[in-house]
Scaffold this active site. Structure first.
Site, PDB file in Angstrom:
ATOM      1  N   ASP A 565       0.693  -1.567  -0.026  1.00  0.00           N
ATOM      2  CA  ASP A 565      -0.103  -0.029   0.358  1.00  0.00           C
ATOM      3  C   ASP A 565       0.791   1.480   0.034  1.00  0.00           C
ATOM      4  OD1 ASP A 565      -2.437   1.328  -0.029  1.00  0.00           O
ATOM      5  OD2 ASP A 565      -3.274   0.236   1.596  1.00  0.00           O
ATOM      6  N   GLU A 568       3.119   5.628  -3.614  1.00  0.00           N
ATOM      7  CA  GLU A 568       3.735   6.048  -4.400  1.00  0.00           C
ATOM      8  C   GLU A 568       5.088   6.715  -4.961  1.00  0.00           C
ATOM      9  OE1 GLU A 568      -0.346   5.330  -4.549  1.00  0.00           O
ATOM     10  OE2 GLU A 568       0.879   5.529  -3.005  1.00  0.00           O
ATOM     11  N   ASP A 642      -7.461   4.226  -3.919  1.00  0.00           N
ATOM     12  CA  ASP A 642      -9.339   4.880  -2.497  1.00  0.00           C
ATOM     13  C   ASP A 642      -9.978   5.085  -3.386  1.00  0.00           C
ATOM     14  OD1 ASP A 642      -7.932   3.106  -0.913  1.00  0.00           O
ATOM     15  OD2 ASP A 642      -6.635   4.774  -0.017  1.00  0.00           O
TER      16      ASP A 642
END
Length: 971
Positions: A565, A568, A642
């Protein structure tokens, strides 16, 4: 060693010269250039003061792939690529002809013309047809910059798309786009946007832009969106210079709002929120309205770009054009194209309800883009040593993607269970909750293969410890053993690259210099309330140390797969891009400006290489929120982050998944149901409850036809029995969809075999298979799942039908009824509550496996072959042990299946290959489907028209004569 000699001379290579070239430089008189032969190309040095380019290097990686590098320095330094891992392919023929100022470099497939008097490269096929060319004279640009004390360049390269074709790729966007030509796309990793710098057209051309920094893809003259003050604004009273902004603290009550005049709307990042009126606070009942008129000096289609967290409505010229919601903390991008005439005033009303204590909102615009500008495609990067890109030639889109994977690495197979159904939520809070949830799936006979533990399984202040909280997970090894042995379910766990300052592991990593420093120095707390930072994944020693930590504390417990998760990396959500880079600096690979987008790639590398070393025969599986060129080689799939639980978000996921898949990475998924939900769904009345159930039903139906099938989200949760009670229409529809996925597993796993063996793509934009059908190529809400299934998700509440375009030059069968339709037409297809419209292409073979509740419950000893006639068909049934890497050594089997439509004959061919545990015999049940003889889809039945026993030897079957079409009907 000089880079021109870096390839081994064992490669067979033949030069045919227009002039006799030696290994030394050949001076060309007044031509203004010097050139050198390379093992697989040519290096040219320019001395033309008109150009900033000083060195151009053109090298063939294969007969169909050309590597171009250019520098404004006198020498071209070569550095290892993070994306590209290929070496030149086996022996191939090259030749160079030098007729200054023109140098022509060619392979058997390509001709590359280097016009040194124009600073231009042109790419042509072997017959001399122009494929793509750089813009002459000014297409290549270098601008000196200093980054972290290091001299670099802002670079850009313009390509002229002479074919006037559509372009596809570049990874995920959340704008509902598949054709990216003429669009302005910033390649900067964000939650919900994972970029891949590879794009291609249907005119046989692909481009891999080998730069790991933030880049821009756009028409030549477009450098991004502008603030509103670039337009002529008038407020609600007609006064020039701004729009009237009205800030209401609570839209439900009358009161004295704050009114001011504003000529830009930019609450984009955390620092921008301080520009809100001091007396105005963000909350779920706040509302801001901007009103006035807008004039432009241009005529044509203008594009407004909204970034919104909360509720947004936009009225243009009195008409409501935008009505969206997105969770306040993770804003969405919304495009609003409108036609404007120069000098004409257009009334606009923008209404924003923040819907939270931390919300973000901005409005930008772009002028009309001319057709001439659309034909000039520009890649620009903010930090580089050189311009560096690969031109890929291919006969069709699949061969272009093959070229991408040749450069950046093949996609290995996932374990077979990964193609079944996964259940996840944000988040399971205890060991007992996980076991109870899985037990309920098994009790209700709902197919399931994977349960996912999302974040916060650690003690509250121990993020980065990679340890379970013993109060809530007293026996994690026992839990995982129970999942494996009693329930036959696999276990995936979320691992962030994040360390709390209070975590037990922090000090050793910090003292070793393995963590990014700035966020700790800033003492910036996350949303839980602790100070944190991320590890430097660009450092090989740190990657190994991080994996060793994960291995010791998680993998050894029996964890099956990894959920990476915030990759980035999202060190601080909603920070400006500049701040995000500062939080990474310095990296082991240089300034963050140079490598910003590549963090997810090296983070994946840590897990893939680590697991393969300690468990070399257990297949790696990674799910990551971000991606980069080459992610597929590390067994990484990507999900779309998300997103919101709205119909609009679901519709956008169709284009998002197609665009990502067309970028070369074959495995994509999303949160079925969307991640974040509106308050009306969290505490629903009867109407909201019905809408929620239908939204979940339609999203499951879409998700079953994606490469990976997983449900996830915040409350209300996505388990089938939390959505609706057993026996209800909603429950039955979702259960049908789940079971359908499992019947399709022989088809899906064979497609995965094609991905590995032949670089295929599962989720296929229609331009891949119907490039000559302009209507099909323009669709953003339909796609092929494998070669056979045309999938048309339903994304409108209470819709019981939808328009479906059936691509031309083939026939189509409704999957459920077997009814035949002619291609090249739009039909109103039925979409009852229990399924979405899916059509099967004529000339397809669709294998259906047994009804199972997990992938390895029983071997596929009986397979139904649905043969859709009307064209020749072929399908190869791929099988292996589903768990190990033995397939990399050839331990797999292929059963070629062919249908000859002229002779109406099916051949189940000789089995090729073998593997441990392979079925020696099985039964094939044949269902013949044509206009005269149809089969309604039966989820549970194994009936058919013919039954044959197969032992690996070839079998031929003739369609029964009474199934044939009358001559008049078949002609």
């Amino acid at each position: 060693m000089h880079s021109r000699n870096r390839y081994s001379l064992v490669w067979t290579f033949m030069w045919v010269m227009g002039f006799a070239l030696s290994s030394c430089a050949q001076q060309q008189g007044t031509s203004g250039m010097t050139y050198y032969p390379l093992t697989h190309g040519v290096e040219i040095h320019l001395q033309d003061s008109r150009f900033t380019t000083r060195v151009i290097r053109v090298e063939a990686v294969s007969p169909t792939i050309i590597h171009v590098q250019a520098s404004t320095e006198d020498t071209l330094d070569v550095f290892p690529s993070l994306m590209v891992v290929s070496q030149p392919s086996a022996a191939f023929r090259c030749q160079v002809q030098a007729r200054p100022p023109l140098v022509i470099f060619s392979t058997d497939s390509l001709q590359v013309q280097i016009h040194t008097d124009k600073d231009q490269i042109r790419f042509l096929d072997a017959e001399g047809q122009l494929l793509l060319e750089e813009k002459a004279y000014t297409g290549r640009q270098f601008k000196p910059v200093t980054v972290g004390g290091k001299p670099l360049y802002q670079v850009s390269q313009v390509f002229v798309d002479t074919a006037r074709d559509a372009w596809y790729g570049l990874g995920e966007n959340q704008l509902g786009l598949t054709n990216i030509k003429g669009q302005i796309i910033e390649l900067a990793q964000h939650n919900t946007e994972a970029f891949v710098p590879f794009a291609w057209n249907t005119h046989h051309s692909g481009l891999l832009w080998d730069n790991n920094g933030i880049s821009l893809f756009s028409p030549e003259a477009c450098t991004g969106y502008s603030e509103l003050n670039g337009l002529e604004l008038r407020n609600a009273d007609g006064q020039p210079g701004a729009l009237t902004a009205t800030y209401e603290q609570d839209f439900r009550r009358t009161g004295d709002p704050i009114v001011r005049q504003e000529n830009h709307i930019a609450y984009t990042y955390l620092p921008d929120l301080k520009h809100l009126p001091p007396a105005f606070t963000l909350n779920p009942y706040a509302q801001v309205t901007w009103e006035g008129t807008i004039r432009s000096p241009y005529t044509g289609e203008h594009t407004f770009l909204f970034t919104v967290g909360g509720y947004l409505k936009v009225w243009w010229n009195g008409k409501l054009l935008v009505d969206r919601w997105r969770q306040s903390w993770n804003p969405a991008s919304v495009l609003m194209p409108v036609h404007m005439r120069a000098g004409e005033a257009y009334p606009i009303k923008i209404q924003w309800r923040p819907d939270g204590s931390e919300s973000f909102f901005s409005v930008k615009w772009h002028r009309p883009i001319s057709e001439a500008e659309r034909q000039r495609l520009r890649f620009a990067s903010e930090a580089a040593r050189n311009i560096d890109y690969y031109f890929v030639y291919g006969a069709n889109p699949d061969s272009l993607i093959t070229g991408y994977r040749y450069l950046t690495g093949s996609a290995p197979l996932f374990p077979r269970w990964a193609y079944g159904f996964w259940q996840s939520r944000e988040h399971y809070a205890s060991q007992q909750e996980i076991l109870d949830m899985v037990a309920r799936f098994r009790q209700q006979h709902v197919p399931l293969d994977n349960i996912v533990q999302d974040w916060f399984y650690w003690k509250k202040d121990q993020w980065g410890s990679q340890q379970f909280d013993p109060a809530r997970y007293p026996d994690p090894r026992g839990m995982i053993d129970t999942l494996h042995n009693r329930y036959h379910v696999h276990f995936m766990i979320s691992v962030w690259p994040k360390f709390y300052e209070t975590a037990s592991t922090f000090r050793s990593f910090w003292d070793s210099g393995w963590l990014y420093r700035q966020n700790i120095w800033d003492q910036q707390k996350d949303w839980v309330g602790y100070v944190s930072t991320f590890y430097d994944a660009f450092n090989g020693r740190v990657r190994k140390a991080f994996w060793n930590l994960v291995d010791e504390r998680l993998f050894k417990l029996g964890v099956d797969a990894w959920w990476l998760d915030a990759s980035e990396p999202d060190i601080l959500s909603n920070a400006t891009i500049g701040k995000r880079k500062a939080l990474m600096n310095p990296t082991a690979a240089g300034p963050a400006d140079e490598v910003f987008n590549a963090y997810p790639l090296v983070n994946e590398q840590a897990f893939y290489e680590g697991q393969r070393q300690v468990a070399p025969d257990q297949r790696v599986f990674i799910l990551t929120r971000s991606a980069w060129g080459g992610s597929q080689r590390y067994a990484a799939a990507t999900w779309s982050g998300d997103i919101g639980a709205t119909w609009a978000d679901m519709k956008n996921q169709i284009a998002t998944g197609v665009s990502f898949s067309m970028s070369g990475i074959p495995y994509w998924t999303m949160d079925i149901g969307g991640f974040a939900t509106e308050s009306r769904f969290q505490h629903p009345d009867t109407a909201a409850q019905h809408e929620w159930q239908e939204l979940m039903t339609r999203w499951y139906q879409f998700g079953a036809f994606c490469p990976l099938f997983r449900a996830h989200g915040q409350a209300p949760y996505r388990e089938i029995f939390t959505i609706a009670a057993p026996g209800t229409d909603t429950y039955n529809a979702i259960l049908f969809t789940d079971r359908l996925r499992y019947r399709l597993l022989p088809y899906i796993y064979s497609l995965a075999g094609e991905v590995y063996l032949h670089h295929s793509t599962l989720m296929r934009g229609l331009a891949m298979d119907f490039p000559d059908d302009s209507t099909a190529c323009e669709l953003t809400d339909a796609y092929l799942f494998g070669p056979a299934l045309l999938v048309n998700p339903v994304y409108t509440y209470q819709a019981r039908s939808r328009n479906v375009y059936l691509p031309a030059h083939t026939g189509w069968y409704d999957l459920y009824s077997g009814k035949y339709f002619t291609g090249g037409q739009t039909i109103q297809a039925g979409a009852p509550y229990d399924h979405i419209p899916v059509f099967v292409k004529a000339g397809s073979i669709l294998p259906l496996g047994p009804a199972v509740e997990y992938t390895d419950q029983k071997p596929a000893d009986t397979i139904v072959l649905q043969v859709y006639t009307g064209a020749d068909a072929q399908f190869t049934l791929y099988e292996d042990d589903g768990r190990s890497y033995a397939y990399e050594k050839g331990a797999y089997s292929l059963i070629p299946i062919r249908y000859d439509d002229q002779h109406q004959r099916l051949t189940i061919g000789q089995r090729e290959g073998s593997f441990a545990g392979m079925l020696q015999k099985r039964v094939f049940i044949i269902r013949w489907i044509n206009q005269a003889h149809t089969w309604k889809f039966d989820l549970y039945g194994h009936e058919g028209d013919q039954l044959v026993e197969y032992d690996g030897r070839a079998i031929q079957l003739q369609m029964p004569r009474n199934f044939h079409l009358p001559q008049s009907a078949s002609s």
